[in-house]
Design an enzyme around this catalytic site. Sequence first.
Site, PDB file in Angstrom:
ATOM      1  N   LYS A  36       0.837  -1.233  -0.070  1.00 21.43           N
ATOM      2  CA  LYS A  36       0.336   0.145  -0.178  1.00 21.43           C
ATOM      3  C   LYS A  36       0.718   1.318   0.032  1.00 21.43           C
ATOM      4  O   LYS A  36       0.393   2.306  -0.703  1.00 21.43           O
ATOM      5  CB  LYS A  36      -0.732  -0.038   1.205  1.00 21.43           C
ATOM      6  CG  LYS A  36      -2.150  -1.291   1.033  1.00 21.43           C
ATOM      7  CD  LYS A  36      -3.156  -0.927   2.043  1.00 21.43           C
ATOM      8  CE  LYS A  36      -4.182  -2.045   2.055  1.00 21.43           C
ATOM      9  NZ  LYS A  36      -5.277  -2.050   3.042  1.00 21.43           N
ATOM     10  N   ASP A  49      -9.989   2.748   1.824  1.00 20.41           N
ATOM     11  CA  ASP A  49     -10.040   2.061   3.149  1.00 20.41           C
ATOM     12  C   ASP A  49     -10.622   3.247   4.106  1.00 20.41           C
ATOM     13  O   ASP A  49     -11.545   2.892   4.913  1.00 20.41           O
ATOM     14  CB  ASP A  49      -8.737   1.852   3.519  1.00 20.41           C
ATOM     15  CG  ASP A  49      -8.457   0.420   2.924  1.00 20.41           C
ATOM     16  OD1 ASP A  49      -9.280  -0.436   2.642  1.00 20.41           O
ATOM     17  OD2 ASP A  49      -7.184   0.339   3.152  1.00 20.41           O
TER      18      ASP A  49
HETATM   19  P1  NAP Z   1       0.223  -4.050   9.265  1.00 24.24           P
HETATM   20  O1  NAP Z   1       0.715  -2.672   8.601  1.00 24.24           O
HETATM   21  O2  NAP Z   1       1.106  -5.068   9.128  1.00 24.24           O
HETATM   22  O3  NAP Z   1       0.123  -3.365  10.669  1.00 24.24           O
HETATM   23  C1  NAP Z   1      -0.467  -4.213  11.812  1.00 24.24           C
HETATM   24  C2  NAP Z   1      -0.054  -3.788  13.160  1.00 24.24           C
HETATM   25  O4  NAP Z   1      -0.512  -4.581  13.886  1.00 24.24           O
HETATM   26  C3  NAP Z   1       1.372  -3.591  13.223  1.00 24.24           C
HETATM   27  O5  NAP Z   1       1.977  -2.403  12.672  1.00 24.24           O
HETATM   28  C4  NAP Z   1       1.647  -3.867  14.681  1.00 24.24           C
HETATM   29  O6  NAP Z   1       1.729  -2.725  15.367  1.00 24.24           O
HETATM   30  C5  NAP Z   1       0.708  -4.625  15.102  1.00 24.24           C
HETATM   31  N1  NAP Z   1       0.835  -6.017  15.337  1.00 24.24           N
HETATM   32  C6  NAP Z   1       1.225  -6.878  14.282  1.00 24.24           C
HETATM   33  N2  NAP Z   1       1.535  -8.169  14.911  1.00 24.24           N
HETATM   34  C7  NAP Z   1       1.254  -8.119  16.177  1.00 24.24           C
HETATM   35  C8  NAP Z   1       1.046  -8.881  17.205  1.00 24.24           C
HETATM   36  N3  NAP Z   1       1.690 -10.271  17.039  1.00 24.24           N
HETATM   37  N4  NAP Z   1       0.890  -8.660  18.314  1.00 24.24           N
HETATM   38  C9  NAP Z   1       0.159  -7.371  18.584  1.00 24.24           C
HETATM   39  N5  NAP Z   1       0.167  -6.432  17.466  1.00 24.24           N
HETATM   40  C10 NAP Z   1       0.682  -6.997  16.345  1.00 24.24           C
HETATM   41  O7  NAP Z   1      -1.213  -4.544   8.696  1.00 24.24           O
HETATM   42  P2  NAP Z   1      -2.384  -3.455   8.296  1.00 24.24           P
HETATM   43  O8  NAP Z   1      -2.419  -3.495   6.827  1.00 24.24           O
HETATM   44  O9  NAP Z   1      -2.434  -2.468   9.230  1.00 24.24           O
HETATM   45  O10 NAP Z   1      -3.605  -4.750   8.663  1.00 24.24           O
HETATM   46  C11 NAP Z   1      -3.948  -5.030   9.998  1.00 24.24           C
HETATM   47  C12 NAP Z   1      -5.229  -5.839   9.837  1.00 24.24           C
HETATM   48  O11 NAP Z   1      -6.352  -5.259   9.186  1.00 24.24           O
HETATM   49  C13 NAP Z   1      -5.057  -7.102   9.418  1.00 24.24           C
HETATM   50  O12 NAP Z   1      -5.644  -8.191   9.830  1.00 24.24           O
HETATM   51  C14 NAP Z   1      -5.734  -6.778   7.876  1.00 24.24           C
HETATM   52  O13 NAP Z   1      -6.327  -7.887   7.254  1.00 24.24           O
HETATM   53  C15 NAP Z   1      -6.803  -5.930   8.392  1.00 24.24           C
HETATM   54  N6  NAP Z   1      -7.421  -4.938   7.221  1.00 24.24           N
HETATM   55  C16 NAP Z   1      -8.865  -5.328   6.776  1.00 24.24           C
HETATM   56  C17 NAP Z   1      -9.320  -4.419   6.136  1.00 24.24           C
HETATM   57  C18 NAP Z   1     -10.674  -4.525   5.897  1.00 24.24           C
HETATM   58  O14 NAP Z   1     -11.392  -3.922   4.691  1.00 24.24           O
HETATM   59  N7  NAP Z   1     -11.584  -4.849   6.804  1.00 24.24           N
HETATM   60  C19 NAP Z   1      -8.468  -3.426   5.514  1.00 24.24           C
HETATM   61  C20 NAP Z   1      -7.235  -3.311   5.586  1.00 24.24           C
HETATM   62  C21 NAP Z   1      -6.638  -3.949   6.576  1.00 24.24           C
HETATM   63  P3  NAP Z   1       2.442  -2.324  16.676  1.00 24.24           P
HETATM   64  O15 NAP Z   1       3.922  -2.843  16.033  1.00 24.24           O
HETATM   65  O16 NAP Z   1       2.630  -0.880  16.518  1.00 24.24           O
HETATM   66  O17 NAP Z   1       2.169  -3.186  17.933  1.00 24.24           O
END
Ligand code: NAP
Length: 408
Positions: A56, A93
């Site tokens: 992204k 989003d």
């Molecule tokens: P990302 O950029 O990888 O960020 C996820 C964040 O979650 C990380 O920056 C981290 O924050 C935290 N994290 C990761 N692993 C963790 C763990 N084991 N324990 C605690 N915190 C953890 O991913 P993203 O793109 O933001 O997506 C996050 C979630 O949103 C995914 O499940 C994705 O499928 C979902 N999503 C859904 C939609 C929808 O349309 N419904 C759209 C976008 C994303 P810290 O390091 O600060 O703790």
Amino acid sequence: MRCGLLGRTLGHSYSPQIHAYLGDYEYALFEKEPEELEAFLKYGDFTGLNVTIPYKKAVIPYLDALSPAAEALGAVNTIVRRPDGSLFGHNTDYFGFAYLVRQSGLQVAEKKALVLGSGGASNTVVAVLRELGAVPVVISRTGENNYGNLSRHKDAAILVNATPVGMYPNTGVSPVDLRLFPKLEGVLDVIYNPARTQLLLEAEALRLPCANGLWMLVAQAKESAEYFTGTTMDDAVIPAIHGKLAAQMQNIVLIGMPGCGKSTVGALVAQILGRRLMDVDSEIVRLAGKTIPEIFAQDGEAAFRDWETKVLSELGKQSGLVIATGGGCVTMQRNYPLLHQNGYIFWLQRDIEKLPTEGRPLSQANPLETLYARRKERYASFADFTVGNDAAPEDAAAAIISLMGEGI
Ligand code: NAP
């Protein structure tokens, strides 16, 4: 028109299904390695793209212009090739999460909202919450506000999970204990698979209003489709697609007394809907390498119940199955979240005089009336719906299918 989803691994994506409902255009999955990104964006055969993890941000240097939302968030999830060949990046989003908040009915203005995670989804969630007048606080494993000092935020009214914690296939874990927040008014999770993450199951148990990320997924897709096609669509398509998808994604789980017809009715439902039927007792026999009477006689009921929970924890997190459970699975409360996380639970009821007992160790050892009296509260507490099966099994199957259509 050729559209599609760009990402690295896209195995479980629902986007092709959603876009098939949204418009009459081709929608492909483009799985690319980072070193392939530049060439794909420059020379790839597409008119419109959705972009997901991990690209992204990475796509931005290859785009010619960005929408204000994409610019502000520093993330693009939709790319459109304009008539002159240049690439324009949007972020839908933002609309998706705003729609989820609206759909949830939660009032967020002037409320303290904890946002778990500091990645891409978190940025979007924070921006929308601010726009709606909430006061977001990001909880990050490494930030000033972290999981070690959550007690600072006992006054939080809203909690949003924007981490992947609890997402399929690693279900059954929650990022926080909701009981820490006595002022909580509602919980949102951007995860949509399973339908109820452990966090949302806990919210439900505390009777807190909650919603998952499927609304966000469908709403962002709708706005992307508008950019792809250059047309505007009525927001009414969002609940219509959401309803279909929620029904297709979730399992149909049958519970009820031994011999009430779960396997027969389950087979009919599976056949009519083109789903796979999984019979829990058959799975136990297959994995244990023994018949059920043998497990009871040699290892005891506790060992059988452990096998049952093991099988349910595998099946319960899958999608789109019909699951015929054993009559006693409700005796273990630990089985409820396993079945409920991604399923609608139907209690199949049949007159006790009509229940067979052959090959069923517990039914033979106990009068059925006693077994039923012991279990009926449990069946009721597990069930989302109750369906009678005293007439033809086809009638029970039809009732279940009709409830699936109406109940979501
Ligand atoms: P990302 O950029 O990888 O960020 C996820 C964040 O979650 C990380 O920056 C981290 O924050 C935290 N994290 C990761 N692993 C963790 C763990 N084991 N324990 C605690 N915190 C953890 O991913 P993203 O793109 O933001 O997506 C996050 C979630 O949103 C995914 O499940 C994705 O499928 C979902 N999503 C859904 C939609 C929808 O349309 N419904 C759209 C976008 C994303 P810290 O390091 O600060 O703790």
